[in-house]
Scaffold this motif. Sequence first.
Motif, PDB file in Angstrom:
ATOM      1  N   SER A 145      -5.205  10.738   3.041  1.00 49.33           N
ATOM      2  CA  SER A 145      -4.204  10.568   4.092  1.00 49.33           C
ATOM      3  C   SER A 145      -4.804  10.773   5.477  1.00 49.33           C
ATOM      4  O   SER A 145      -4.500  10.024   6.404  1.00 49.33           O
ATOM      5  CB  SER A 145      -3.020  11.508   3.879  1.00 49.33           C
ATOM      6  OG  SER A 145      -3.433  12.852   3.944  1.00 49.33           O
ATOM      7  N   SER A 146      -5.687  11.754   5.626  1.00 44.80           N
ATOM      8  CA  SER A 146      -6.311  11.946   6.940  1.00 44.80           C
ATOM      9  C   SER A 146      -7.252  10.795   7.264  1.00 44.80           C
ATOM     10  O   SER A 146      -7.314  10.340   8.407  1.00 44.80           O
ATOM     11  CB  SER A 146      -7.038  13.281   7.011  1.00 44.80           C
ATOM     12  OG  SER A 146      -8.059  13.350   6.038  1.00 44.80           O
ATOM     13  N   ALA A 160       1.238   8.664   5.639  1.00 45.58           N
ATOM     14  CA  ALA A 160       2.395   9.558   5.512  1.00 45.58           C
ATOM     15  C   ALA A 160       2.873   9.651   4.067  1.00 45.58           C
ATOM     16  O   ALA A 160       3.198  10.743   3.582  1.00 45.58           O
ATOM     17  CB  ALA A 160       3.531   9.071   6.415  1.00 45.58           C
ATOM     18  N   THR A 161       2.890   8.526   3.363  1.00 40.57           N
ATOM     19  CA  THR A 161       3.317   8.583   1.967  1.00 40.57           C
ATOM     20  C   THR A 161       2.290   9.310   1.110  1.00 40.57           C
ATOM     21  O   THR A 161       2.663  10.006   0.170  1.00 40.57           O
ATOM     22  CB  THR A 161       3.570   7.176   1.385  1.00 40.57           C
ATOM     23  OG1 THR A 161       2.395   6.384   1.518  1.00 40.57           O
ATOM     24  CG2 THR A 161       4.736   6.498   2.066  1.00 40.57           C
ATOM     25  N   MET A 162       1.025   9.197   1.455  1.00 40.91           N
ATOM     26  CA  MET A 162      -0.008   9.896   0.683  1.00 40.91           C
ATOM     27  C   MET A 162       0.109  11.404   0.862  1.00 40.91           C
ATOM     28  O   MET A 162       0.021  12.152  -0.103  1.00 40.91           O
ATOM     29  CB  MET A 162      -1.402   9.413   1.098  1.00 40.91           C
ATOM     30  CG  MET A 162      -2.490   9.920   0.215  1.00 40.91           C
ATOM     31  SD  MET A 162      -2.300   9.219  -1.434  1.00 40.91           S
ATOM     32  CE  MET A 162      -3.482  10.145  -2.343  1.00 40.91           C
ATOM     33  N   MET A 173       0.804  -1.232   0.000  1.00 41.61           N
ATOM     34  CA  MET A 173       0.000   0.000   0.000  1.00 41.61           C
ATOM     35  C   MET A 173       0.838   1.284   0.000  1.00 41.61           C
ATOM     36  O   MET A 173       0.559   2.178  -0.804  1.00 41.61           O
ATOM     37  CB  MET A 173      -0.983   0.004   1.176  1.00 41.61           C
ATOM     38  CG  MET A 173      -2.304  -0.605   0.808  1.00 41.61           C
ATOM     39  SD  MET A 173      -3.557  -0.608   2.115  1.00 41.61           S
ATOM     40  CE  MET A 173      -3.368   0.931   2.944  1.00 41.61           C
ATOM     41  N   PRO A 174       1.866   1.426   0.844  1.00 37.59           N
ATOM     42  CA  PRO A 174       2.651   2.667   0.791  1.00 37.59           C
ATOM     43  C   PRO A 174       3.379   2.863  -0.534  1.00 37.59           C
ATOM     44  O   PRO A 174       3.477   3.986  -1.036  1.00 37.59           O
ATOM     45  CB  PRO A 174       3.654   2.517   1.944  1.00 37.59           C
ATOM     46  CG  PRO A 174       3.083   1.499   2.836  1.00 37.59           C
ATOM     47  CD  PRO A 174       2.276   0.587   1.977  1.00 37.59           C
ATOM     48  N   VAL A 175       3.878   1.785  -1.118  1.00 33.19           N
ATOM     49  CA  VAL A 175       4.618   1.884  -2.377  1.00 33.19           C
ATOM     50  C   VAL A 175       3.682   2.312  -3.505  1.00 33.19           C
ATOM     51  O   VAL A 175       3.989   3.222  -4.282  1.00 33.19           O
ATOM     52  CB  VAL A 175       5.302   0.538  -2.708  1.00 33.19           C
ATOM     53  CG1 VAL A 175       6.020   0.609  -4.037  1.00 33.19           C
ATOM     54  CG2 VAL A 175       6.251   0.129  -1.598  1.00 33.19           C
ATOM     55  N   ILE A 176       2.535   1.676  -3.596  1.00 32.91           N
ATOM     56  CA  ILE A 176       1.565   2.021  -4.634  1.00 32.91           C
ATOM     57  C   ILE A 176       1.069   3.451  -4.445  1.00 32.91           C
ATOM     58  O   ILE A 176       0.895   4.199  -5.405  1.00 32.91           O
ATOM     59  CB  ILE A 176       0.397   1.015  -4.632  1.00 32.91           C
ATOM     60  CG1 ILE A 176       0.902  -0.332  -5.118  1.00 32.91           C
ATOM     61  CG2 ILE A 176      -0.761   1.493  -5.492  1.00 32.91           C
ATOM     62  CD1 ILE A 176      -0.080  -1.460  -4.941  1.00 32.91           C
ATOM     63  N   THR A 177       0.874   3.837  -3.199  1.00 28.75           N
ATOM     64  CA  THR A 177       0.402   5.189  -2.916  1.00 28.75           C
ATOM     65  C   THR A 177       1.432   6.226  -3.337  1.00 28.75           C
ATOM     66  O   THR A 177       1.088   7.228  -3.962  1.00 28.75           O
ATOM     67  CB  THR A 177       0.083   5.339  -1.411  1.00 28.75           C
ATOM     68  OG1 THR A 177      -0.929   4.387  -1.080  1.00 28.75           O
ATOM     69  CG2 THR A 177      -0.405   6.722  -1.085  1.00 28.75           C
ATOM     70  N   TRP A 178       2.695   6.008  -2.994  1.00 31.85           N
ATOM     71  CA  TRP A 178       3.730   6.980  -3.354  1.00 31.85           C
ATOM     72  C   TRP A 178       3.870   7.103  -4.870  1.00 31.85           C
ATOM     73  O   TRP A 178       4.065   8.178  -5.404  1.00 31.85           O
ATOM     74  CB  TRP A 178       5.074   6.612  -2.739  1.00 31.85           C
ATOM     75  CG  TRP A 178       6.149   7.534  -3.220  1.00 31.85           C
ATOM     76  CD1 TRP A 178       7.068   7.284  -4.180  1.00 31.85           C
ATOM     77  CD2 TRP A 178       6.357   8.886  -2.814  1.00 31.85           C
ATOM     78  NE1 TRP A 178       7.854   8.379  -4.383  1.00 31.85           N
ATOM     79  CE2 TRP A 178       7.442   9.386  -3.556  1.00 31.85           C
ATOM     80  CE3 TRP A 178       5.753   9.719  -1.884  1.00 31.85           C
ATOM     81  CZ2 TRP A 178       7.928  10.663  -3.408  1.00 31.85           C
ATOM     82  CZ3 TRP A 178       6.237  11.001  -1.730  1.00 31.85           C
ATOM     83  CH2 TRP A 178       7.305  11.458  -2.477  1.00 31.85           C
TER      84      TRP A 178
END
Length: 171
Positions: free
Chosen positions: A108-109, A155-157, A72-77
């Motif tokens: 992100s929120s 955080a990445t978003m 999820m963080p990788v795809i989001t970034w």
Amino acid sequence: MSLCAWITAHYEEQRPVKWLAFALEMIAATTLLLLMLLTCSDVFGRYFLSNSIDGTTELTEIALAILIFAEMPVITWRGGHVVVDILDRLMGNTVIKLLGLLSAFLISSSLYFLAVQIFFLAERSFRRDEVTEFLRLPTGLIVEYIAYMSWITAATMITYGVYRLLFIARD
């Protein structure tokens, strides 16, 4: 070719994000490999030895949670989420970029507050000593992992939203 050279050649992100993406993708890839081996072994045991591996369903569920929340963080970034652009031709470029930034802040929120609630569920699971049904694995660990990865994704978003505002919005 060294590991650093390989990562530099295959990852477009900058230094800390590049290594975080590599680490998370290694976790996801290893989990996927183990999930594949587990499934093949279970099917082989079930059909040829008449005996399946105990707890395969629970291990598969846990592996899928690890796999999904590691990516999820990788795809989001990378901005790899599905985007519906039906009205883009009707709106100006500035409006589209502002809406993209607004969606980054809202997502992100939302992920942050969702992670807070998930973390409370993990704490409750630890207090109650909840375990999985068959293998008796503590469920709080995987729920806590989901909360932490949701925070990292939030955080990445937000970082990606600010990055888009500062660097991509100039086109």
